[in-house]
Write a protein that holds these residues in place. Structure first.
Motif, PDB file in Angstrom:
ATOM      1  N   ASP A  33       1.269  -1.329   0.441  1.00  0.00           N
ATOM      2  CA  ASP A  33       0.097  -0.019   0.333  1.00  0.00           C
ATOM      3  C   ASP A  33       0.673   1.659  -0.443  1.00  0.00           C
ATOM      4  OD1 ASP A  33       1.128   0.065   2.530  1.00  0.00           O
ATOM      5  OD2 ASP A  33      -1.223   0.373   3.500  1.00  0.00           O
ATOM      6  N   TYR A  34       0.034   2.423  -0.340  1.00  0.00           N
ATOM      7  CA  TYR A  34       1.175   3.688  -0.276  1.00  0.00           C
ATOM      8  C   TYR A  34       0.434   4.662   0.771  1.00  0.00           C
ATOM      9  CZ  TYR A  34       2.780   8.130  -2.509  1.00  0.00           C
ATOM     10  OH  TYR A  34       3.220   9.064  -2.788  1.00  0.00           O
ATOM     11  N   ARG A  35       1.687   4.945   1.614  1.00  0.00           N
ATOM     12  CA  ARG A  35       0.966   5.616   2.429  1.00  0.00           C
ATOM     13  C   ARG A  35       2.428   7.109   2.950  1.00  0.00           C
ATOM     14  NH1 ARG A  35      -2.157   2.849   6.568  1.00  0.00           N
ATOM     15  NH2 ARG A  35      -2.233   4.286   7.641  1.00  0.00           N
ATOM     16  N   GLN A  36       1.626   8.645   3.115  1.00  0.00           N
ATOM     17  CA  GLN A  36       2.736   9.547   3.243  1.00  0.00           C
ATOM     18  C   GLN A  36       2.376   9.967   4.596  1.00  0.00           C
ATOM     19  OE1 GLN A  36      -0.053  12.572   0.972  1.00  0.00           O
ATOM     20  NE2 GLN A  36       2.245  12.585  -0.253  1.00  0.00           N
ATOM     21  N   ASN A  37       2.159   8.436   5.815  1.00  0.00           N
ATOM     22  CA  ASN A  37       2.009   9.251   7.373  1.00  0.00           C
ATOM     23  C   ASN A  37       3.139   8.237   7.992  1.00  0.00           C
ATOM     24  OD1 ASN A  37       0.718   7.057   6.579  1.00  0.00           O
ATOM     25  ND2 ASN A  37      -0.199   6.802   8.993  1.00  0.00           N
ATOM     26  N   ARG A  38       4.158   7.409   7.046  1.00  0.00           N
ATOM     27  CA  ARG A  38       4.685   6.704   6.967  1.00  0.00           C
ATOM     28  C   ARG A  38       6.571   6.217   7.275  1.00  0.00           C
ATOM     29  NH1 ARG A  38       2.217   1.193   4.567  1.00  0.00           N
ATOM     30  NH2 ARG A  38       3.637   2.214   2.805  1.00  0.00           N
ATOM     31  N   ILE A  39       7.653   6.037   7.815  1.00  0.00           N
ATOM     32  CA  ILE A  39       8.515   5.813   7.689  1.00  0.00           C
ATOM     33  C   ILE A  39       8.929   3.973   7.455  1.00  0.00           C
ATOM     34  CG2 ILE A  39      10.971   5.480   8.267  1.00  0.00           C
ATOM     35  CD1 ILE A  39      10.464   8.735   9.673  1.00  0.00           C
ATOM     36  N   ILE A  40       9.817   3.419   6.905  1.00  0.00           N
ATOM     37  CA  ILE A  40       9.881   2.019   6.282  1.00  0.00           C
ATOM     38  C   ILE A  40      11.637   2.355   6.353  1.00  0.00           C
ATOM     39  CG2 ILE A  40       7.566   1.841   5.338  1.00  0.00           C
ATOM     40  CD1 ILE A  40       8.954   0.782   2.738  1.00  0.00           C
ATOM     41  N   THR A  41      11.589   0.767   7.386  1.00  0.00           N
ATOM     42  CA  THR A  41      13.018   0.866   7.426  1.00  0.00           C
ATOM     43  C   THR A  41      13.543   0.056   7.166  1.00  0.00           C
ATOM     44  OG1 THR A  41      12.750   0.528   9.749  1.00  0.00           O
ATOM     45  CG2 THR A  41      12.803   3.251   9.614  1.00  0.00           C
ATOM     46  N   PRO A  42      13.872  -0.589   5.364  1.00  0.00           N
ATOM     47  CA  PRO A  42      14.153  -2.329   5.060  1.00  0.00           C
ATOM     48  C   PRO A  42      15.651  -2.412   4.771  1.00  0.00           C
ATOM     49  CG  PRO A  42      13.641  -0.880   3.315  1.00  0.00           C
ATOM     50  CD  PRO A  42      13.321   0.338   4.868  1.00  0.00           C
TER      51      PRO A  42
END
Length: 505
Positions: free
Chosen positions: A365-374
Motif C-alpha cells: 500500500d502507499y501512504r504518506q504518514n509512514r517511515i519504512i526502514t528496510p
C-alpha cells in the motif's frame, strides 16, 4: 580503509552530493560562469592532488603516477609535472587507447613531455623504490569492470606496499552508485574534485575510498548558487534537528510512543526498540507484545509500560499514542498479521520495520504518514527483485521504494540512503563494520520513532535518527573496536548524540 577510520574525516567534508552523470555539465557550467577553460580546471585538480600528496607524505621521494586515457589521466599528468618540478622522482605509466585523448588531457600530456617527463607503457616494470602511487586511471566515468591493462595495474597497485592517492575515485569503483564490478583500487586517500559523488559514500565505497577529501577547485561561489540534488549528513548536523529542551518540559511534551511486536521468543527485538526510544528521549513508551514477553521486558527495563497484544488493548493504545512503531519481532503468523491490519487503519505517524515490511511486501500500500526502514534483503522483497539488484544501485532502489510505498524510506547499509516522496535524498555518512550484528535495526527503529514523537517531521526524524545511531556506534568503536560490538552497547553513548549540545566540538 575508511571503514576503519570511523569517519574521522567527515568534519571538513562538503555536504553537497551530485549524481555522477551530472558532473560533466556541472564542470562546464562552472567554468563558463567564472571565465575558466576546462584545461584550467584540470590544472587546478592536478594542483590540489599534488598538494594533498605532499601534505600526506612529505618525505616520499619517488612517486608512481598511473594515467588512464581520459581526463582523469590528464589530472595525473599535471600531478607528475608538478612533482617532478619539485625535485621528486616520478615514474609515469600510461594506458594508451584507440581514440585520441580528450583535448584537455592531451594538453596536460604535452606539458608533461615538454617539461622533460617520460611516459612508460602500462606493461613497463615498476621501479623498486616507489613510495607513493597516484591513481589517475579511470575517474568518475566507469560503469563496468575495468578492462586490460587497467585491471592489471589496479591489481599491482593493491599488492604494493606504497599508499595510494586516488584522484576523484579509486579506479574500478563506480561514482554513480559505489559498485565495484571488477578489480578496484584500494586507496588510502581519495580526493574528490568540486563536489562529492554518491559512489564515494554508499555501496562498496567504504571498502575502497580510504580517507575522503574534497576540493571545490575555487568554485565555491558557483556551487553556492546551485544547490545539490543530494546531501551528505553526519554527526555535525544533529544540532539542526535536535534542540535543547525547555527547562519546564514534561514527559507529555516528548511523545507517547506505541511499539508493537515481539511474538513468542522475540522479546529481545521489541525490548531493544522500546528501550532505544527511551534512550532517544521519548516521553512515554508503551509496548504491546506476546504475553510471554511481558515479565522479561519489565524486568530488563521497568521504565517501559508493557502489556499483552490483543485487539482491544491495541485499539486503546492507538488512540493514546502520538506515534506507532511496528514490526520488530512481529512474525508472520495470524497474530502479527491481525495487529498490522489494525494499525494500517490508523492515520497517525508511524514506522514499519522487520516483519511489518515482509507483510507489506505481500499486501503493498502507499501512504504518506509512514517511515519504512528496510535492509537490502527486505528492500528486495518489497520491490520483487534480487538483493544484488538493490545493492547495485542503492540510490535508485530508495527512490523506487518511495514511488511505490510513499512516505519516507530508510534503506539501511553502509551509507544509509534516506529518501522521501518530495524528492529529498540524503546519504548518512556515519557508522562502521561493528554494526553488522543482530539488533542494530531494532535500535534504529526505536531512535527514529522517538524523534518522530518529539515533533520532528518524518524525513527529519529519519535523518537525525540514522545519524545519531551511526554516530553512537562510531563512538563505541573508537573505544572498543568494531569486532564484538553489540546493539545494546550503543545505549551507553547514544545520549551524546541525541543531546547535540553535549557533542565535543
Amino acid at each position: 580503509m575508511r571503514n576503519q577510520e570511523l569517519n574521522a574525516n567527515t568534519r571538513s567534508l562538503s555536504h553537497s552530493v551530485w549524481p555522477a552523470q551530472a558532473i560533466g555539465k556541472l564542470e562546464r557550467d562552472a567554468a563558463d560562469s567564472l571565465g575558466l577553460t576546462l584545461y584550467e580546471l584540470m590544472q587546478r585538480a592536478g594542483q590540489a592532488s599534488y598538494e594533498l600528496a605532499r601534505r600526506l607524505w612529505p618525505e616520499a621521494s619517488h612517486w608512481l603516477v598511473l594515467c588512464g586515457h581520459g581526463n582523469n589521466g590528464g589530472d595525473g599528468y599535471v600531478v607528475a609535472r608538478l612533482a617532478q618540478a619539485a625535485g621528486i622522482t616520478v615514474t609515469l605509466l600510461a594506458c594508451e587507447g584507440s581514440k585520441p585523448l580528450p583535448e584537455e588531457a592531451q594538453q596536460a600530456r604535452e606539458a608533461w613531455l615538454a617539461a622533460g617527463g617520460v611516459i612508460h607503457a602500462a606493461d613497463a616494470c615498476w621501479p623498486e623504490q616507489v613510495e607513493v602511487i597516484i591513481d589517475a586511471l579511470l575517474g568518475t566515468g566507469l560503469n563496468r569492470a575495468p578492462a586490460a591493462p587497467y585491471d592489471h595495474l589496479i591489481t599491482l597497485a593493491n599488492a604494493h606496499a606504497a599508499p595510494v592517492l586516488a584522484i576523484d575515485m579509486p579506479s574500478g569503483l563506480a561514482a554513480a552508485n559505489g559498485t565495484a564490478p571488477g578489480a578496484t583500487m584500494l586507496a588510502a586517500h581519495t580526493l574528490s574534485m568540486i563536489v562529492l559523488k554518491p559512489g564515494q559514500l554508499t555501496g562498496k565505497a567504504r571498502d575502497y575510498i580510504g580517507q575522503l577529501h574534497v576540493d571545490e577547485l575555487g568554485l565555491s561561489v558557483f556551487l553556492a548558487g546551485n544547490p545539490a540534488p543530494m546531501q551528505r549528513v553526519d554527526a555535525q548536523d544533529l544540532s539542526r534537528w535536535l534542540k535543547p529542551r525547555k527547562a519546564t518540559s514534561h514527559k507529555g511534551d516528548h511523545g507517547r510512543l506505541l511499539v508493537v511486536g515481539g511474538d513468542r521468543g522475540t522479546a529481545g527485538a521489541i525490548r531493544m526498540t522500546a528501550e532505544a526510544a527511551l534512550r532517544a528521549g521519548a516521553g512515554l513508551v508503551r509496548v504491546l507484545t506476546h504475553e510471554d514477553n511481558i515479565a522479561p521486558i519489565l524486568t530488563a527495563r521497568p521504565e517501559l509500560m508493557v502489556d499483552a497484544l490483543v485487539e482491544e488493548r491495541l485499539q486503546q493504545a492507538l488512540e493514546w499514542a502520538d506515534v506507532i512503531a511496528i514490526g520488530p519481532g512481529l512474525g508472520q503468523r495470524d497474530w502479527g498479521k491481525q495487529a498490522l491490519k489494525t494499525v494500517v487503519a490508523c492515520e497517525k505517524p508511524m514506522l514499519w520495520d522487520a516483519d511489518a515490511l515482509n507483510l507489506l511486501a505481500i499486501n503493498a500500500d502507499y501512504r504518506q504518514n509512514r517511515i519504512i526502514t528496510p535492509h537490502p534483503g527486505e528492500a528486495a522483497r518489497l520491490l520483487g527483485v534480487k538483493t544484488s539488484e538493490i545493492e547495485s544501485d542503492r540510490i535508485h532502489a530508495a527512490q523506487t521504494l518511495v514511488k511505490r510505498y510513499g512516505g519516507v524510506v530508510v534503506l539501511k547499509g553502509a551509507g544509509t540512503v534516506i529518501a522521501d516522496d518530495q524528492g529529498n535524498l540524503v546519504i548518512s555518512d556515519v557508522g562502521n563494520a561493528g554494526m553488522a550484528s543482530g539488533g542494530m535495526g531494532d535500535i534504529l527503529s526505536g531512535i527514529i520513532a522517538a524523534l518522530m514523537g518529539q515533533k520532528l517531521a518524518l524525513f527529519d526524524a529519519a535523518c537525525a535518527g540514522c545519524v545519531a545511531h551511526g554516530a553512537a556506534a562510531d563512538a563505541v568503536a573508537r573505544q572498543r573496536g568494531t569486532r564484538g560490538m553489540l546493539a545494546t552497547d550503543l545505549f551507553e553513548l547514544l545520549w551524546q548524540f541525541v543531546n547535540p549540545e553535549m557533542i565535543q566540538q
